[in-house]
Design an enzyme around this catalytic site. Structure first.
Site, PDB file in Angstrom:
ATOM      1  N   LYS A 107      -7.476  47.208  -9.407  1.00  9.13           N
ATOM      2  CA  LYS A 107      -7.986  47.889  -8.212  1.00  9.13           C
ATOM      3  C   LYS A 107      -8.268  46.824  -7.147  1.00  9.13           C
ATOM      4  O   LYS A 107      -9.263  46.107  -7.208  1.00  9.13           O
ATOM      5  CB  LYS A 107      -9.289  48.651  -8.497  1.00  9.13           C
ATOM      6  CG  LYS A 107      -9.654  49.564  -7.331  1.00  9.13           C
ATOM      7  CD  LYS A 107     -11.128  49.652  -7.052  1.00  9.13           C
ATOM      8  CE  LYS A 107     -11.654  48.672  -6.060  1.00  9.13           C
ATOM      9  NZ  LYS A 107     -11.189  48.775  -4.668  1.00  9.13           N
ATOM     10  N   GLY A 132      -8.245  52.731  -4.154  1.00 10.48           N
ATOM     11  CA  GLY A 132      -9.397  53.582  -3.884  1.00 10.48           C
ATOM     12  C   GLY A 132     -10.657  52.763  -3.741  1.00 10.48           C
ATOM     13  O   GLY A 132     -10.623  51.531  -3.724  1.00 10.48           O
ATOM     14  N   GLY A 157     -14.426  51.173  -4.520  1.00 19.20           N
ATOM     15  CA  GLY A 157     -15.068  50.540  -5.669  1.00 19.20           C
ATOM     16  C   GLY A 157     -16.006  51.484  -6.393  1.00 19.20           C
ATOM     17  O   GLY A 157     -16.061  51.502  -7.627  1.00 19.20           O
ATOM     18  N   VAL A 214     -13.170  54.241  -8.126  1.00 18.97           N
ATOM     19  CA  VAL A 214     -12.133  53.660  -9.000  1.00 18.97           C
ATOM     20  C   VAL A 214     -12.678  52.451  -9.766  1.00 18.97           C
ATOM     21  O   VAL A 214     -12.494  52.339 -10.991  1.00 18.97           O
ATOM     22  CB  VAL A 214     -10.880  53.283  -8.169  1.00 18.97           C
ATOM     23  CG1 VAL A 214      -9.846  52.600  -9.041  1.00 18.97           C
ATOM     24  CG2 VAL A 214     -10.287  54.530  -7.519  1.00 18.97           C
ATOM     25  N   GLY A 215     -13.378  51.558  -9.045  1.00 22.33           N
ATOM     26  CA  GLY A 215     -13.929  50.365  -9.700  1.00 22.33           C
ATOM     27  C   GLY A 215     -14.916  50.742 -10.786  1.00 22.33           C
ATOM     28  O   GLY A 215     -14.910  50.199 -11.897  1.00 22.33           O
ATOM     29  N   GLU A 262     -16.667  36.445 -11.069  1.00 24.13           N
ATOM     30  CA  GLU A 262     -16.586  35.333 -10.111  1.00 24.13           C
ATOM     31  C   GLU A 262     -17.300  35.829  -8.867  1.00 24.13           C
ATOM     32  O   GLU A 262     -16.785  36.685  -8.152  1.00 24.13           O
ATOM     33  CB  GLU A 262     -15.115  35.004  -9.852  1.00 24.13           C
ATOM     34  CG  GLU A 262     -14.914  33.579  -9.357  1.00 24.13           C
ATOM     35  CD  GLU A 262     -15.149  33.459  -7.869  1.00 24.13           C
ATOM     36  OE1 GLU A 262     -16.296  33.115  -7.486  1.00 24.13           O
ATOM     37  OE2 GLU A 262     -14.237  33.707  -7.101  1.00 24.13           O
ATOM     38  N   CYS A 316     -15.809  32.016  -1.043  1.00 24.71           N
ATOM     39  CA  CYS A 316     -16.946  31.913  -1.963  1.00 24.71           C
ATOM     40  C   CYS A 316     -17.347  30.465  -2.236  1.00 24.71           C
ATOM     41  O   CYS A 316     -18.505  30.184  -2.501  1.00 24.71           O
ATOM     42  CB  CYS A 316     -16.649  32.651  -3.264  1.00 24.71           C
ATOM     43  SG  CYS A 316     -15.069  32.203  -3.973  1.00 24.71           S
ATOM     44  N   GLU A 333     -25.986  34.085   0.702  1.00 21.01           N
ATOM     45  CA  GLU A 333     -24.578  33.931   1.076  1.00 21.01           C
ATOM     46  C   GLU A 333     -24.298  34.809   2.292  1.00 21.01           C
ATOM     47  O   GLU A 333     -24.529  36.017   2.260  1.00 21.01           O
ATOM     48  CB  GLU A 333     -23.668  34.361  -0.084  1.00 21.01           C
ATOM     49  CG  GLU A 333     -22.212  34.153   0.234  1.00 21.01           C
ATOM     50  CD  GLU A 333     -21.284  34.553  -0.909  1.00 21.01           C
ATOM     51  OE1 GLU A 333     -21.461  35.664  -1.449  1.00 21.01           O
ATOM     52  OE2 GLU A 333     -20.391  33.764  -1.255  1.00 21.01           O
TER      53      GLU A 333
HETATM   54  P1  TAP Z   1     -17.876  43.850  -3.145  1.00 20.08           P
HETATM   55  O1  TAP Z   1     -18.530  45.079  -2.672  1.00 20.08           O
HETATM   56  O2  TAP Z   1     -18.424  43.136  -4.302  1.00 20.08           O
HETATM   57  O3  TAP Z   1     -16.326  44.231  -3.397  1.00 20.08           O
HETATM   58  C1  TAP Z   1     -15.457  43.540  -4.272  1.00 20.08           C
HETATM   59  C2  TAP Z   1     -14.600  44.549  -5.029  1.00 20.08           C
HETATM   60  O4  TAP Z   1     -15.444  45.368  -5.854  1.00 20.08           O
HETATM   61  C3  TAP Z   1     -13.831  45.498  -4.131  1.00 20.08           C
HETATM   62  O5  TAP Z   1     -12.590  45.812  -4.710  1.00 20.08           O
HETATM   63  C4  TAP Z   1     -14.732  46.721  -4.118  1.00 20.08           C
HETATM   64  O6  TAP Z   1     -14.062  47.923  -3.777  1.00 20.08           O
HETATM   65  C5  TAP Z   1     -15.202  46.746  -5.563  1.00 20.08           C
HETATM   66  N1  TAP Z   1     -16.418  47.518  -5.812  1.00 20.08           N
HETATM   67  C6  TAP Z   1     -17.368  47.913  -4.919  1.00 20.08           C
HETATM   68  N2  TAP Z   1     -18.318  48.644  -5.552  1.00 20.08           N
HETATM   69  C7  TAP Z   1     -17.969  48.718  -6.852  1.00 20.08           C
HETATM   70  C8  TAP Z   1     -18.539  49.333  -8.007  1.00 20.08           C
HETATM   71  N3  TAP Z   1     -19.675  50.021  -7.936  1.00 20.08           N
HETATM   72  N4  TAP Z   1     -17.919  49.187  -9.191  1.00 20.08           N
HETATM   73  C9  TAP Z   1     -16.776  48.478  -9.292  1.00 20.08           C
HETATM   74  N5  TAP Z   1     -16.169  47.892  -8.226  1.00 20.08           N
HETATM   75  C10 TAP Z   1     -16.761  48.007  -7.031  1.00 20.08           C
HETATM   76  O7  TAP Z   1     -17.776  42.836  -1.971  1.00 20.08           O
HETATM   77  P2  TAP Z   1     -17.573  43.224  -0.448  1.00 20.08           P
HETATM   78  O8  TAP Z   1     -18.279  44.450  -0.015  1.00 20.08           O
HETATM   79  O9  TAP Z   1     -16.135  43.228  -0.250  1.00 20.08           O
HETATM   80  O10 TAP Z   1     -18.298  42.005   0.217  1.00 20.08           O
HETATM   81  C11 TAP Z   1     -19.720  41.963   0.229  1.00 20.08           C
HETATM   82  C12 TAP Z   1     -20.204  40.583  -0.039  1.00 20.08           C
HETATM   83  O11 TAP Z   1     -19.704  40.118  -1.290  1.00 20.08           O
HETATM   84  C13 TAP Z   1     -19.704  39.532   0.939  1.00 20.08           C
HETATM   85  O12 TAP Z   1     -20.461  39.497   2.083  1.00 20.08           O
HETATM   86  C14 TAP Z   1     -19.791  38.287   0.116  1.00 20.08           C
HETATM   87  O13 TAP Z   1     -21.087  37.784   0.127  1.00 20.08           O
HETATM   88  C15 TAP Z   1     -19.454  38.757  -1.259  1.00 20.08           C
HETATM   89  N6  TAP Z   1     -18.041  38.500  -1.611  1.00 20.08           N
HETATM   90  C16 TAP Z   1     -17.802  37.512  -2.467  1.00 20.08           C
HETATM   91  C17 TAP Z   1     -16.508  37.237  -2.802  1.00 20.08           C
HETATM   92  C18 TAP Z   1     -16.232  36.156  -3.765  1.00 20.08           C
HETATM   93  S1  TAP Z   1     -14.771  35.531  -3.829  1.00 20.08           S
HETATM   94  N7  TAP Z   1     -17.144  35.708  -4.574  1.00 20.08           N
HETATM   95  C19 TAP Z   1     -15.450  37.955  -2.269  1.00 20.08           C
HETATM   96  C20 TAP Z   1     -15.733  38.996  -1.401  1.00 20.08           C
HETATM   97  C21 TAP Z   1     -17.050  39.259  -1.095  1.00 20.08           C
HETATM   98  P3  TAP Z   1     -13.935  48.471  -2.276  1.00 20.08           P
HETATM   99  O14 TAP Z   1     -14.307  47.367  -1.355  1.00 20.08           O
HETATM  100  O15 TAP Z   1     -12.519  48.859  -2.155  1.00 20.08           O
HETATM  101  O16 TAP Z   1     -14.844  49.636  -2.193  1.00 20.08           O
END
Ligand code: TAP
Length: 475
Positions: A170, A201, A203, A206-207, A245, A279, A379
């Site tokens: 996903k 979809g 998170g 689907v997640g 991660e 990150c 962060e």
């Molecule tokens: P997250 O919300 O953690 O999203 C990462 C992935 O998890 C996406 O595919 C997301 O899906 C999915 N997800 C969301 N809620 C979930 C749930 N309840 N169960 C399973 N999967 C779920 O990160 P974000 O909103 O993209 O970013 C928010 C913050 O996360 C950033 O500001 C940053 O601090 C951090 N971040 C860290 C990294 C790394 S590499 N460590 C990368 C991105 C973000 P959808 O987005 O499609 O809904």
């Protein structure tokens, strides 16, 4: 316009069980560039069933067959270089030169590295009284973020395929099109039906369905700590193995023998790269007290060499934030820094001059603040840095380690003994000394709240394996 309302299950594109779609926005233009299906729990069920059915045969393929498969994938990936660069630039807003040299290249390197590592990888070991066998973990759920759309997906897929595991992916709904292009790569490369499945979809639907599915054996997740916690809670219900991660707030320790230009360039490029949405970004810099004022002057002088603007322009160093929400988050942190009395070196709230459309932030650095302040501890995932001075290296190392995170760290300087000493004492999973050449065979992952487990190379493959001991094995 990209329009994908199907999921990839058991080797074919199939209708979603839901008519609803999610819009994907180009963050540089704020325009819709396409849609994906908003998948459901039922779609995940179908994908898990396909992955389970394919597991027996795929996990019994030979190492040589899987090396061949990974090499085919790398070849097909390379054929689509221009498409990858275009799609990542559009969906993420990553500057085209960064999309090419980093985003595209990292994805490719993971497949190549996994094929290479597999040649010398031992799946069994005969000890004096025992035989140890490593076998594929089963069905793996892969949940990835938007900041490196090919890298994050490729490292997980390469390790899973090398191990003989089947997967359900996903990708982040903000950047789904690179993963869809990757699906074409996998199809052409001959990945057997059911070995790779893609459900698009949100998170929360689907997640969540993947991480709570009783027939998923392992979840590999990259993203925020909050979602990492939810995945752990879900996985705890049936003692599912997980790898996380998560985020970071990495330190850069500048030694006193460093020239001020190197310190300033290291700082700016660290936070401006991928618009700070990295990150491993070094976001807390520790410099000797005597270097502070020259450092501030140098940063101001060098800033024009890091242009912010249209990602399609080859000269752009920094594009927009991925989304309006992410832009607002960054703005709120900058405002918080100002409200708490931190002093701006460069940047601030609002968009850079002349950039009215697109989610652009200013490259921002704060000094004269407390290391316990929120902007120095949380962060931000944007181009924001906090600057601290130190009297002794001991003090710098102690502050560098005063964080809930432990993903990365950086040391800049000349004296080899001091460089090695500081590198060894930062509590984090990946330390870079000066330029530190990239190594796709080296493990990647974090200490403390930066995660659990390791990706990349042989350590990444190990995550997708179970270990079995056989006593009394006939020789
Ligand atoms: P997250 O919300 O953690 O999203 C990462 C992935 O998890 C996406 O595919 C997301 O899906 C999915 N997800 C969301 N809620 C979930 C749930 N309840 N169960 C399973 N999967 C779920 O990160 P974000 O909103 O993209 O970013 C928010 C913050 O996360 C950033 O500001 C940053 O601090 C951090 N971040 C860290 C990294 C790394 S590499 N460590 C990368 C991105 C973000 P959808 O987005 O499609 O809904």
């Amino acid at each position: 316009m990209y329009h994908y309302t199907k999921h990839f299950i058991n080797g074919e594109w199939v209708e979603s069980t839901n008519n609803e779609t999610i819009d994907v926005i180009n963050p540089a233009t704020e325009q819709k560039i396409g849609t994906i299906s908003s998948g459901t729990k039922e779609d995940v069920d179908k994908a898990v069933k396909a992955a389970r059915a394919a597991f027996l045969s795929f996990s019994n393929t030979t190492k040589e067959e899987r090396i061949q498969l990974l090499e085919n994938i790398a070849r097909e990936y390379e054929k689509r270089k221009d498409n990858f660069i275009k799609v990542i630039t559009e969906e993420l807003g990553s500057p085209v030169s960064f999309s090419e040299k980093t985003q595209y290249a990292m994805g490719l390197n993971h497949f190549k590295e996994a094929a290479k590592v597999l040649r010398d990888f031992d799946f069994s070991e005969q000890r004096e009284h025992s035989y140890i066998q490593k076998e594929a973990i089963g069905v793996a759920g892969l949940i990835t973020p938007w900041n490196f759309p090919t890298n994050q997906v490729a490292t997980k897929l390469a390790s899973a395929f090398a191990a003989g595991s089947t997967v359900i992916l996903k990708p982040a709904s903000q950047t789904p099109f690179a993963a869809i292009l990757l699906t074409e790569v996998l199809q052409k490369a001959g990945v057997p039906n059911g070995v790779f499945n893609l459900v698009n979809g949100s998170g929360s639907i689907v997640g969540n369905a993947i991480s709570s599915h009783p027939d998923v054996d392992f979840v590999s997740f990259t993203g925020s700590g909050q979602v990492g916690t939810k995945i752990m809670e879900n996985a705890a219900q049936d003692i599912k193995k997980i790898a996380l991660e998560l985020g970071g707030k990495s330190p850069i320790v500048v030694l006193e023998d460093t020239d001020v230009e190197t310190a300033a360039r290291t700082a700016i490029s660290n936070i401006a790269k991928n618009t700070g949405q990295v990150c491993t970004a070094g976001t807390r810099i520790f410099i000797p007290k005597a270097m502070h004022d020259p450092f501030v002057e140098k940063v101001k002088k060098l800033l024009p060499e890091y242009p912010v603007g249209d990602p399609k322009d080859r000269d752009t160093f920094m594009g927009p934030q991925v989304s309006k929400d992410q832009w607002q988050t960054v703005q709120d942190y900058i405002q918080l820094g100002i409200d708490n009395g931190a002093e701006l070196i460069v940047g601030g709230t609002g968009k850079p001059d002349g950039l009215t459309t697109g989610y652009y932030s200013k490259i921002t650095m704060f000094t004269h603040l407390d290391h316990n302040d929120t902007i120095a501890q949380e962060e931000i995932f944007g181009p924001v840095m906090t600057v601290f001075t130190y009297d002794t290296l001991e003090e710098a190392i102690e502050l560098a380690n005063t964080t809930i995170y432990g993903l990365a760290g950086y040391v800049v300087g000349k004296d080899p003994k001091q460089l090695a000493n500081v590198a060894k004492r930062i509590r984090a999973g990946r330390i870079t000394i000066n330029e530190g050449k990239a190594d796709f065979s080296a493990p990647f992952g974090g200490f403390k709240q930066s995660g659990i487990g390791r990706e990349w190379g042989d350590y990444g493959i190990e995550e997708f394996l179970e270990i079995k001991t056989i006593l009394g094995m006939p020789k």
